[in-house]
Write a protein that holds these residues in place. Structure first.
Motif, PDB file in Angstrom:
ATOM      1  N   LEU A 234       0.824  -1.208   0.000  1.00  0.00           N
ATOM      2  CA  LEU A 234       0.000   0.000   0.000  1.00  0.00           C
ATOM      3  C   LEU A 234       0.865   1.268   0.000  1.00  0.00           C
ATOM      4  O   LEU A 234       0.512   2.278  -0.612  1.00  0.00           O
ATOM      5  N   SER A 235       2.031   1.207   0.653  1.00  0.00           N
ATOM      6  CA  SER A 235       2.898   2.392   0.718  1.00  0.00           C
ATOM      7  C   SER A 235       3.375   2.790  -0.672  1.00  0.00           C
ATOM      8  O   SER A 235       3.776   3.929  -0.893  1.00  0.00           O
ATOM      9  N   VAL A 236       3.335   1.833  -1.606  1.00  0.00           N
ATOM     10  CA  VAL A 236       3.733   2.129  -2.978  1.00  0.00           C
ATOM     11  C   VAL A 236       2.505   2.406  -3.851  1.00  0.00           C
ATOM     12  O   VAL A 236       2.464   3.379  -4.593  1.00  0.00           O
ATOM     13  N   SER A 237       1.471   1.555  -3.688  1.00  0.00           N
ATOM     14  CA  SER A 237       0.310   1.715  -4.568  1.00  0.00           C
ATOM     15  C   SER A 237      -0.527   2.922  -4.164  1.00  0.00           C
ATOM     16  O   SER A 237      -1.204   3.522  -4.991  1.00  0.00           O
ATOM     17  N   ASN A 238      -0.486   3.287  -2.906  1.00  0.00           N
ATOM     18  CA  ASN A 238      -1.251   4.447  -2.456  1.00  0.00           C
ATOM     19  C   ASN A 238      -0.347   5.292  -1.570  1.00  0.00           C
ATOM     20  O   ASN A 238      -0.616   5.517  -0.392  1.00  0.00           O
ATOM     21  N   SER A 239       0.749   5.733  -2.166  1.00  0.00           N
ATOM     22  CA  SER A 239       1.807   6.337  -1.356  1.00  0.00           C
ATOM     23  C   SER A 239       1.353   7.631  -0.688  1.00  0.00           C
ATOM     24  O   SER A 239       1.783   7.942   0.412  1.00  0.00           O
ATOM     25  N   GLU A 240       0.448   8.362  -1.313  1.00  0.00           N
ATOM     26  CA  GLU A 240      -0.011   9.611  -0.683  1.00  0.00           C
ATOM     27  C   GLU A 240      -0.676   9.339   0.655  1.00  0.00           C
ATOM     28  O   GLU A 240      -0.430  10.026   1.641  1.00  0.00           O
ATOM     29  N   SER A 241      -1.536   8.329   0.677  1.00  0.00           N
ATOM     30  CA  SER A 241      -2.228   8.002   1.925  1.00  0.00           C
ATOM     31  C   SER A 241      -1.227   7.566   2.981  1.00  0.00           C
ATOM     32  O   SER A 241      -1.297   7.970   4.139  1.00  0.00           O
ATOM     33  N   PHE A 242      -0.304   6.733   2.544  1.00  0.00           N
ATOM     34  CA  PHE A 242       0.689   6.225   3.484  1.00  0.00           C
ATOM     35  C   PHE A 242       1.485   7.371   4.091  1.00  0.00           C
ATOM     36  O   PHE A 242       1.595   7.508   5.310  1.00  0.00           O
ATOM     37  N   TRP A 243       2.035   8.229   3.198  1.00  0.00           N
ATOM     38  CA  TRP A 243       2.928   9.279   3.710  1.00  0.00           C
ATOM     39  C   TRP A 243       2.165  10.342   4.497  1.00  0.00           C
ATOM     40  O   TRP A 243       2.697  10.937   5.433  1.00  0.00           O
ATOM     41  N   ALA A 244       0.923  10.564   4.103  1.00  0.00           N
ATOM     42  CA  ALA A 244       0.119  11.530   4.865  1.00  0.00           C
ATOM     43  C   ALA A 244      -0.077  11.020   6.293  1.00  0.00           C
ATOM     44  O   ALA A 244       0.086  11.766   7.262  1.00  0.00           O
ATOM     45  N   ALA A 245      -0.374   9.728   6.402  1.00  0.00           N
ATOM     46  CA  ALA A 245      -0.616   9.164   7.738  1.00  0.00           C
ATOM     47  C   ALA A 245       0.631   9.233   8.604  1.00  0.00           C
ATOM     48  O   ALA A 245       0.582   9.671   9.752  1.00  0.00           O
ATOM     49  N   VAL A 246       1.765   8.824   8.043  1.00  0.00           N
ATOM     50  CA  VAL A 246       2.964   8.818   8.881  1.00  0.00           C
ATOM     51  C   VAL A 246       3.433  10.249   9.184  1.00  0.00           C
ATOM     52  O   VAL A 246       3.926  10.527  10.270  1.00  0.00           O
ATOM     53  N   ALA A 247       3.247  11.155   8.235  1.00  0.00           N
ATOM     54  CA  ALA A 247       3.696  12.541   8.471  1.00  0.00           C
ATOM     55  C   ALA A 247       2.877  13.181   9.583  1.00  0.00           C
ATOM     56  O   ALA A 247       3.403  13.921  10.402  1.00  0.00           O
ATOM     57  N   ARG A 248       1.592  12.903   9.621  1.00  0.00           N
ATOM     58  CA  ARG A 248       0.755  13.472  10.679  1.00  0.00           C
ATOM     59  C   ARG A 248       1.118  12.887  12.026  1.00  0.00           C
ATOM     60  O   ARG A 248       1.142  13.570  13.032  1.00  0.00           O
ATOM     61  N   HIS A 249       1.389  11.598  12.016  1.00  0.00           N
ATOM     62  CA  HIS A 249       1.614  10.920  13.278  1.00  0.00           C
ATOM     63  C   HIS A 249       2.996  11.204  13.847  1.00  0.00           C
ATOM     64  O   HIS A 249       3.164  11.419  15.034  1.00  0.00           O
ATOM     65  N   ARG A 250       4.003  11.179  12.976  1.00  0.00           N
ATOM     66  CA  ARG A 250       5.364  11.177  13.495  1.00  0.00           C
ATOM     67  C   ARG A 250       5.952  12.570  13.683  1.00  0.00           C
ATOM     68  O   ARG A 250       6.845  12.764  14.508  1.00  0.00           O
ATOM     69  N   LEU A 251       5.483  13.540  12.906  1.00  0.00           N
ATOM     70  CA  LEU A 251       6.037  14.886  13.058  1.00  0.00           C
ATOM     71  C   LEU A 251       5.068  15.787  13.800  1.00  0.00           C
ATOM     72  O   LEU A 251       3.864  15.556  13.827  1.00  0.00           O
ATOM     73  N   CYS A 252       5.633  16.826  14.354  1.00  0.00           N
ATOM     74  CA  CYS A 252       4.866  17.795  15.111  1.00  0.00           C
ATOM     75  C   CYS A 252       4.781  19.066  14.264  1.00  0.00           C
ATOM     76  O   CYS A 252       5.809  19.679  13.970  1.00  0.00           O
ATOM     77  N   TRP A 253       3.585  19.406  13.821  1.00  0.00           N
ATOM     78  CA  TRP A 253       3.412  20.526  12.895  1.00  0.00           C
ATOM     79  C   TRP A 253       2.820  21.728  13.614  1.00  0.00           C
ATOM     80  O   TRP A 253       1.962  21.567  14.471  1.00  0.00           O
ATOM     81  N   SER A 254       3.211  22.926  13.197  1.00  0.00           N
ATOM     82  CA  SER A 254       2.514  24.095  13.742  1.00  0.00           C
ATOM     83  C   SER A 254       1.345  24.458  12.832  1.00  0.00           C
ATOM     84  O   SER A 254       0.363  25.040  13.268  1.00  0.00           O
TER      85      SER A 254
ATOM     86  N   GLN B 171       1.908  15.505  -1.812  1.00  0.00           N
ATOM     87  CA  GLN B 171       3.076  15.592  -2.688  1.00  0.00           C
ATOM     88  C   GLN B 171       2.727  16.277  -3.998  1.00  0.00           C
ATOM     89  O   GLN B 171       1.582  16.237  -4.455  1.00  0.00           O
ATOM     90  N   ASP B 172       3.743  16.894  -4.568  1.00  0.00           N
ATOM     91  CA  ASP B 172       3.592  17.513  -5.876  1.00  0.00           C
ATOM     92  C   ASP B 172       4.925  17.270  -6.588  1.00  0.00           C
ATOM     93  O   ASP B 172       5.858  18.050  -6.465  1.00  0.00           O
ATOM     94  N   CYS B 173       5.006  16.128  -7.240  1.00  0.00           N
ATOM     95  CA  CYS B 173       6.294  15.699  -7.809  1.00  0.00           C
ATOM     96  C   CYS B 173       6.141  15.388  -9.290  1.00  0.00           C
ATOM     97  O   CYS B 173       5.096  14.897  -9.725  1.00  0.00           O
ATOM     98  N   ASP B 174       7.196  15.659 -10.027  1.00  0.00           N
ATOM     99  CA  ASP B 174       7.246  15.272 -11.430  1.00  0.00           C
ATOM    100  C   ASP B 174       8.699  14.887 -11.724  1.00  0.00           C
ATOM    101  O   ASP B 174       9.557  15.742 -11.929  1.00  0.00           O
ATOM    102  N   LEU B 175       8.946  13.581 -11.670  1.00  0.00           N
ATOM    103  CA  LEU B 175      10.334  13.125 -11.801  1.00  0.00           C
ATOM    104  C   LEU B 175      10.932  13.511 -13.152  1.00  0.00           C
ATOM    105  O   LEU B 175      12.140  13.683 -13.270  1.00  0.00           O
ATOM    106  N   SER B 176      10.107  13.644 -14.170  1.00  0.00           N
ATOM    107  CA  SER B 176      10.690  13.947 -15.480  1.00  0.00           C
ATOM    108  C   SER B 176      11.303  15.355 -15.487  1.00  0.00           C
ATOM    109  O   SER B 176      12.189  15.645 -16.285  1.00  0.00           O
ATOM    110  N   ARG B 177      10.851  16.212 -14.566  1.00  0.00           N
ATOM    111  CA  ARG B 177      11.434  17.548 -14.499  1.00  0.00           C
ATOM    112  C   ARG B 177      12.279  17.752 -13.239  1.00  0.00           C
ATOM    113  O   ARG B 177      12.712  18.875 -12.946  1.00  0.00           O
TER     114      ARG B 177
END
Ligand code: 6R9
Length: 676
Positions: free
Chosen positions: A57-77, A84-90
């Protein structure tokens, strides 16, 4: 506004966070297995059963995965609005936009809030048995005083501070102080020469440098402040140099120099953290590529920290209360991610190792493991190979029962070294994690763990991609190799939060190096083999980068220095297999016509030049003077052929038909210095 430990409360209030992952995923509640127990970050990922499914799932639905871990593991103000907003070709990579946070708050304040007396750093000083401990409270105080000091001296958000220090608490506090006030840091390995330091200061456009009077390593004193003074001669933009005292010996201070500890004492212990955007620069770190000019890779705040923290937690099975012993120098990416940022983000006790594996004797690591009760030990194969030669008795003398995981990094680990590490150091009971990654990747990408604790580990194989990592192998035509039991160029098909964002001041070089060779993919520069079972083994660099004692160096950088010698017409440097260092440096040198010198004298001179202009480890092990070098008809030096010659692989010389004059190869073979 800062949320030392109640990060989640803010999220509950935001509509963004109220969208649970289940609603992203549209999955119904199949068995909720033990995934949440294994990875609390993934608690919202309903319907995932088992680690393999989570990885999938971390690969097939990476946005969901990373959103969950980013909310849980980091402390945001402020929470992020775009995962994500990525374009590897550029070469465009952005993660967690809209989010605001401070990395030093994540590494310090939130732990101070819950457990101020927990030990953050154990400084294993060069002098055996003189370790010093610093709690999270003390490290925060040091960081704040230093942050205030830098601010008082005009260092602003967005500036770049160069840190030229050995691995020590003030170096860590310097990195975190930069993060606290929003300045980027540029740590330069303290083994680099004045020229190499100056080049990095100039390229980073630093006006502030932090150093120590002297370094101490393996019982030897190094004159770091003097090296900085020399570098300053070609760094006119540097306005100030902060000098900390590692030894009691005074050094000459100029008008530019500031006594760091003395001034820190005058500062307040509270330092308001800068509110940083996820994609603001956290640091530059220079590394070698295939050209003569090192590149300043840029890492940013949130994605880097998250990736370092997550890999630290899961690759090494780090648990609260463990003592984490990574013996890398902070001058390398391993020191950044697994001495400083990953462990501190996780509230770990992290070891700062200032010495060498054989000082004062070859038992140093294991004596340290016993004394500091280290639970995870992370080191380089070159040191393991060296220690193996000294024999088991140096290991067996010490109690290593606290060890749970052994890690290896920086270069391929050969089977003999792997087995010794596993059998002797780990008493056959600790998993050995051979971790593949790079300065560019920010954190570990391929490693045997996390997978089920009982899953097999094959000696010498990095094995499995980490969460969110999608490796592919490419053939020479640029096609993806889909089958197993195959070798190819190792690329990544998907972005992940820890990857570098650009090369400082040279985005085009970033694109050309990493995204141009295989459009749409990140190209690592390494080759890899994928076994029948789908496990990865790294086979080595595909470019002109070599790896000497785990230190990455471009052969072109060494050639550049050698070619500066007035007697030298041209040179070609290649790596060869070295039983301890992994690779050694072999230089072919062609002299200008009419030059009459003693070869031994010139060799000494060239070695001295390389040590002085780059670092000692880059100095050639062998220098062979040749009449000419094998070249193609278009005039390119055929390094491929030279590599085979120094490896004594004359059968494997391959197609020589493009050579201008094949006799040049024969001449070189006759004079070869080593039989590898
Ligand atoms: C972390 C680090 C990166 C290069 C990389 C590769 C080699 C690193 C390895 C490995 C085989 C491993 N490398 N880990 N090769 N097995 N486990 O070392 O970063 O200094 O940027 O070097 O090191 O060739 O491309 P860095």
């Amino acid at each position: 506004m800062w949320l030392p430990c109640g990060c989640t409360s803010k999220y509950v209030a935001s509509s963004f966070a109220r969208r649970t992952l289940a609603s992203y995923l549209h999955v119904s509640g199949r068995s909720r297995c033990n995934v949440a127990a294994f990875m609390p970050e993934a608690a919202g990922l309903e319907g995932v059963s088992g680690r393999a499914a989570l990885r999938e799932l971390s690969v097939s639905n990476s946005e969901s995965f990373w959103a969950a871990v980013a909310r849980h593991r980091l402390c945001w103000s402020t929470p992020f609005h775009t995962v994500q907003d990525c374009d590897l070709s550029r070469g465009k990579i952005k993660w967690f936009e809209g989010g605001k946070l401070n990395v030093s708050v994540n590494c310090l304040d939130r732990h101070v809030h819950t457990c101020p007396e927990r030990v953050a750093l154990i400084w294993e000083r060069d002098e055996r048995g003189s370790e010093m401990k610093y709690t999270y409270g003390e490290l925060l105080e040091m960081t704040c005083r230093l942050g205030n000091l830098l601010r008082r001296h005009g260092v602003k958000r967005g500036d770049c501070v160069t840190i030229y220090m050995p691995t020590c608490p003030l170096a860590v506090a310097s990195m975190l102080a930069c993060a606290r006030i929003g300045a980027a840091h540029n740590v330069v390995f303290a083994g680099f020469s004045a020229d190499a330091l100056a080049e990095r200061i100039r390229d980073a456009q630093s006006s502030t440098v932090i150093t120590v009077n002297q370094g101490v390593r393996g019982g030897k004193v190094t004159e770091l402040k003097k090296t900085v003074d020399t570098a300053m001669q070609s760094c006119p933009t540097v306005k100030q140099v902060f000098v900390a005292m590692r030894t009691d010996n005074p050094v000459t201070m100029t008008a530019r120099d500031i006594a760091m500890e003395e001034e820190m004492l005058k500062e307040d212990v509270v330092c308001e953290p800068a509110v940083m955007n996820s994609e603001d620069v956290l640091f530059l770190l220079y590394t070698s590529g295939s050209t003569g000019k090192p590149k300043g890779l840029v890492h940013t705040q949130a994605g880097y920290l998250l990736y370092a923290a997550l890999t630290h937690r899961y690759v090494f099975s780090y648990h609260d209360g463990d003592v984490f012993g990574c013996v890398a120098d902070i001058g390398w990416i391993t020191g950044h991610s697994y001495v400083v940022y990953g462990p501190l983000a996780n509230g770990a006790t992290t070891v700062l190792f200032e010495s060498t594996p054989i000082y004062p004797d070859p038992g140093r690591y294991w004596d340290m493991v016993e004394r500091l009760k280290i639970n995870q030990f992370y080191g380089a194969p070159t040191a393991i190979r060296l220690l193996l030669k000294y024999g088991d008795q140096w290991v067996n003398k010490y109690d290593r029962s606290t060890l749970k995981t052994l890690g290896s990094v920086g270069e391929p680990i050969n089977t003999e070294a792997w087995e010794w590490y596993h059998r002797v150091v780990g008493d056959g009971r600790c998993p050995v994690v051979d971790t593949w990654w790079q300065t560019e990747t920010g954190g570990i990408c391929i490693a045997p763990r996390p997978s089920d604790p009982d899953a097999e580990i094959v000696p010498g194989m990095a094995m499995r991609p980490f969460f969110g990592i999608n490796p592919v192998l490419m053939d020479t035509e640029g096609e993806v190799l889909t089958s197993n039991n195959t070798s190819g160029a190792l690329c990544m098909a998907q972005p992940w939060p820890g990857m570098a964002r650009t090369i400082h001041n040279n985005h085009q070089r970033f694109i050309d190096t990493y995204f141009q060779p295989y459009p749409g993919y990140f190209f690592t520069g390494d080759g890899a083999y994928r076994s029948e079972e789908g496990y990865y083994q790294i086979t080595g660099r595909l470019d002109d980068v070599i790896n000497v004692s785990g230190h990455r160096i471009g052969t072109a950088e060494i050639e550049d220095v050698v070619n500066q010698c007035p007697a030298v017409a041209e040179s070609a440097v290649v790596g060869y297999t070295h039983s301890i260092k992994g690779q050694g440096v072999y230089a072919f040198v062609v002299l200008k016509k009419g030059i009459d010198v003693q070869e031994a004298d010139l060799s000494r001179q060239l070695n001295g030049m390389v040590s002085e202009k780059i670092a000692k480890y880059a100095s050639p092990d062998f220098i062979q003077f040749a009449k000419r070098l094998p070249k193609t008809r278009s005039g390119k030096i055929m390094r491929r052929v030279l590599r085979k010659v120094v490896e004594s692989d004359l059968e494997g010389l391959g197609d020589l038909s493009t050579l201008d004059d094949p006799a040049a190869v024969q001449e070189i073979i006759q004079d070869i210095n080593i039989s590898a």
